[in-house]
Design a protein around this motif. Structure first.
Motif, PDB file in Angstrom:
ATOM      1  N   ASP A   1       9.985 -47.866 -84.409  1.00  0.00           N
ATOM      2  CA  ASP A   1       8.663 -48.300 -83.960  1.00  0.00           C
ATOM      3  C   ASP A   1       8.775 -49.592 -83.144  1.00  0.00           C
ATOM      4  OD1 ASP A   1       6.011 -49.314 -83.752  1.00  0.00           O
ATOM      5  OD2 ASP A   1       5.422 -48.188 -85.527  1.00  0.00           O
ATOM      6  N   ALA A   2       8.317 -49.546 -81.898  1.00  0.00           N
ATOM      7  CA  ALA A   2       8.462 -50.698 -80.994  1.00  0.00           C
ATOM      8  C   ALA A   2       7.614 -51.879 -81.423  1.00  0.00           C
ATOM      9  CB  ALA A   2       8.099 -50.284 -79.566  1.00  0.00           C
ATOM     10  N   ARG A   3       6.523 -51.639 -82.137  1.00  0.00           N
ATOM     11  CA  ARG A   3       5.686 -52.754 -82.588  1.00  0.00           C
ATOM     12  C   ARG A   3       6.461 -53.675 -83.528  1.00  0.00           C
ATOM     13  NH1 ARG A   3       0.541 -49.049 -84.068  1.00  0.00           N
ATOM     14  NH2 ARG A   3       2.305 -47.709 -84.550  1.00  0.00           N
TER      15      ARG A   3
ATOM     16  N   VAL B   1       9.052 -55.657 -81.461  1.00  0.00           N
ATOM     17  CA  VAL B   1       8.443 -56.750 -80.699  1.00  0.00           C
ATOM     18  C   VAL B   1       8.200 -57.961 -81.586  1.00  0.00           C
ATOM     19  CG1 VAL B   1       6.315 -57.474 -79.536  1.00  0.00           C
ATOM     20  CG2 VAL B   1       7.428 -55.321 -78.893  1.00  0.00           C
TER      21      VAL B   1
ATOM     22  N   SER C   1       4.607 -53.067 -76.772  1.00  0.00           N
ATOM     23  CA  SER C   1       4.798 -51.746 -77.385  1.00  0.00           C
ATOM     24  C   SER C   1       3.680 -50.807 -76.954  1.00  0.00           C
ATOM     25  CB  SER C   1       4.820 -51.869 -78.916  1.00  0.00           C
ATOM     26  OG  SER C   1       3.565 -52.308 -79.401  1.00  0.00           O
TER      27      SER C   1
ATOM     28  N   ARG D   1       4.860 -44.347 -80.279  1.00  0.00           N
ATOM     29  CA  ARG D   1       5.146 -45.573 -81.040  1.00  0.00           C
ATOM     30  C   ARG D   1       6.528 -46.157 -80.768  1.00  0.00           C
ATOM     31  NH1 ARG D   1       5.958 -43.783 -87.368  1.00  0.00           N
ATOM     32  NH2 ARG D   1       7.890 -42.587 -87.078  1.00  0.00           N
ATOM     33  N   ASN D   2       7.479 -45.349 -80.287  1.00  0.00           N
ATOM     34  CA  ASN D   2       8.822 -45.872 -80.010  1.00  0.00           C
ATOM     35  C   ASN D   2       8.968 -46.350 -78.573  1.00  0.00           C
ATOM     36  OD1 ASN D   2       9.256 -44.953 -82.598  1.00  0.00           O
ATOM     37  ND2 ASN D   2      11.223 -44.021 -82.157  1.00  0.00           N
TER      38      ASN D   2
ATOM     39  N   LEU E   1       8.618 -48.917 -75.493  1.00  0.00           N
ATOM     40  CA  LEU E   1       8.531 -50.358 -75.248  1.00  0.00           C
ATOM     41  C   LEU E   1       8.432 -50.584 -73.744  1.00  0.00           C
ATOM     42  CD1 LEU E   1       8.646 -53.286 -76.335  1.00  0.00           C
ATOM     43  CD2 LEU E   1      11.137 -53.172 -76.039  1.00  0.00           C
TER      44      LEU E   1
END
Length: 456
Positions: free
Chosen positions: A394-396, A399, A412, A424-425, A427
């Motif tokens: 998960d990019a969130r 970050v 994200s 979600r992945n 970025l």
């Protein structure tokens, strides 16, 4: 001393005129849970000026500012170098205090600046004309949709899945009050812009199709193909440009068939400025000029034959009856327009192309280094200075962990599209002429450490 010019009777009369029983009725669109019923809990009732200053300074010190760390944020607001001469010139008294040029005989300087700004925007966008600026890019996008409805006498607009979601939110919010039918296509994390889906959504009731260029994931849609499809159905093509520096390398939207081109001018001359004030750009075909919102400055000669400038068209509600206005947004961001114009003048056409080339090269270097990290891949087949990386998690979360390590490592897609499927992945990473080799290496090392830490 407070100045309260209205009496209780005045307020009652005003509420009766608009059909409201109480002042609270004016806030019915704000959810009740979000309204304050009293003082904010935990906030001190008062403090000394010095105590407040110390407290606010301590809070501000917790921020990681754009200039203090490797910075790879974009998503509609970009960090570029603004020459010191821009700030010096816009703070001259005759510019800083200038306001709406109602009286042309004493506002020739302001009018000339706006005339030259219009010329620059029209050339940048490849449109016949441009107005004297708008509030910002998102509201300019909505104004373009309203304009397309007036031109086509239709009320259905198609928003590409590649349109910045915040722009889409502004459009949908405003459309609640106009009953316009807004068709928002879903965002998809695929290598190329989904032009086929945009074209398939255009029908005989469509007033316009709105496409971002480059889009919110950094892809570059085929505007010519979309324009041809839109025109075949009697619809207009509205193009949104959030990174005008890109037009130093890629073809201008107007040349590719766009009828209306809008955008955010922040990248040139304005700076990030904690989110504003920013600058809305607006250009279109000459045949639509009387439906264009905002104002248009023109060049003429006076009775002695000397060159002069005037407000040629003023279709805002400040100038004409409300029901005749093409726009009720009164702010034209004149000082930001001046900053944009000064910076673009300093660059010139060749300078803008060189700046765009440096941006693309910096992005290439960034993505070449980051995709050497295990599990990281580049989604885009083409991009300017911003593209989407696909991460193994998960990019969130990534970050946030990067920010803890003093690296501002992108935006994200899960944050931009919280309801989006399969995003979600993703970025979104941007690089500009301010990005150094040291920044890229620091980002890569910290990203690698974050990803390895998660897999350990």
């Amino acid at each position: 001393m407070r100045y309260l010019p209205l009496t209780p009777a005045d307020r009652i009369a005003m509420l009766a005129k608009i059909g409201a029983d109480t002042v609270d009725d004016l806030f019915i669109d704000v959810p009740e849970a979000a309204r304050l019923a009293g003082p904010i809990e935990g906030l001190p009732a008062h403090a000394s000026e010095m105590a407040v200053e110390r407290h606010m300074s301590a809070l501000a010190a917790k921020n990681v500012s754009a200039g203090s760390a490797p910075f790879f944020l974009g998503a509609g607001a970009y960090r570029h170098h603004v020459p010191a001469s821009v700030d010096h010139l816009i703070q001259r008294g005759e510019f800083l205090t200038a306001y709406t040029p109602y009286q042309p005989e004493i506002a020739q300087g302001t009018l000339q600046v706006l005339f030259e700004f219009q010329t620059q925007v029209a050339r940048l966008f490849g449109t016949d004309i441009a107005n004297a600026s708008m509030y910002d890019g998102s509201t300019a996008c909505w104004e373009a949709i309203l304009m397309a409805a007036r031109v086509t006498r239709r009320g259905r607009s198609v928003l590409s899945g590649g349109l910045h979601p915040h722009y889409g939110e502004v459009v949908r919010t405003m459309a609640k009050f106009t009953q316009d039918d807004i068709i928002s296509l879903p965002a998809k994390m695929v290598a190329e812009a989904d032009d086929a889906a945009v074209i398939a959504a255009i029908d005989d009731k469509t007033s316009c199709v709105v496409v971002q260029y480059p889009d919110v994931m950094g892809r570059i849609p085929d505007l010519a193909a979309i324009a041809e499809a839109a025109h075949a159905k009697g619809a207009l093509l509205v193009v949104v440009v959030t990174e005008p520096v890109a037009l130093g390398l890629i073809e201008a939207p107007g040349v590719l068939g766009a009828d209306i081109v809008v955008g955010e001018g922040q990248s040139i001359g304005v700076g990030l400025q904690f989110g504003g004030p920013y600058l809305g750009l607006f250009g279109c075909r000459e045949k639509f000029v009387r439906q264009m919102p905002g104002r248009l400055c023109g060049e003429t000669v006076d009775v002695e034959g000397k060159r002069g400038f005037v407000l040629t068209l003023s279709t805002r509600e400040q100038h004409i009856r409300r029901e005749k206005a093409t726009s009720n947004i009164c702010t034209n961001s004149g000082l930001c327009a001046l900053a944009f114009s000064i910076h673009l003048t300093l660059l010139g056409g060749e300078g803008l192309a060189r700046l765009a080339g440096i941006n693309h090269a910096r992005a290439q270097a960034t993505f070449e280094r980051l995709t050497r990290i295990s599990g990281v891949s580049l989604m885009n087949d083409a991009y300017f200075n911003e593209a989407t990386l696909i991460l193994p998690r998960d990019a969130r979360e990534v970050v946030r962990e990067l920010a803890d390590r003093k690296v501002l490592g992108g935006v994200s897609l899960g944050r931009l599209f919280p309801q989006g499927e399969g995003l979600r992945n993703g970025l979104l990473v941007a690089a500009t002429e301010t990005t150094t080799d040291e920044d890229i290496e620091a980002f890569a090392l910290e990203l690698e450490a974050v990803l390895e830490g998660a897999s350990a």
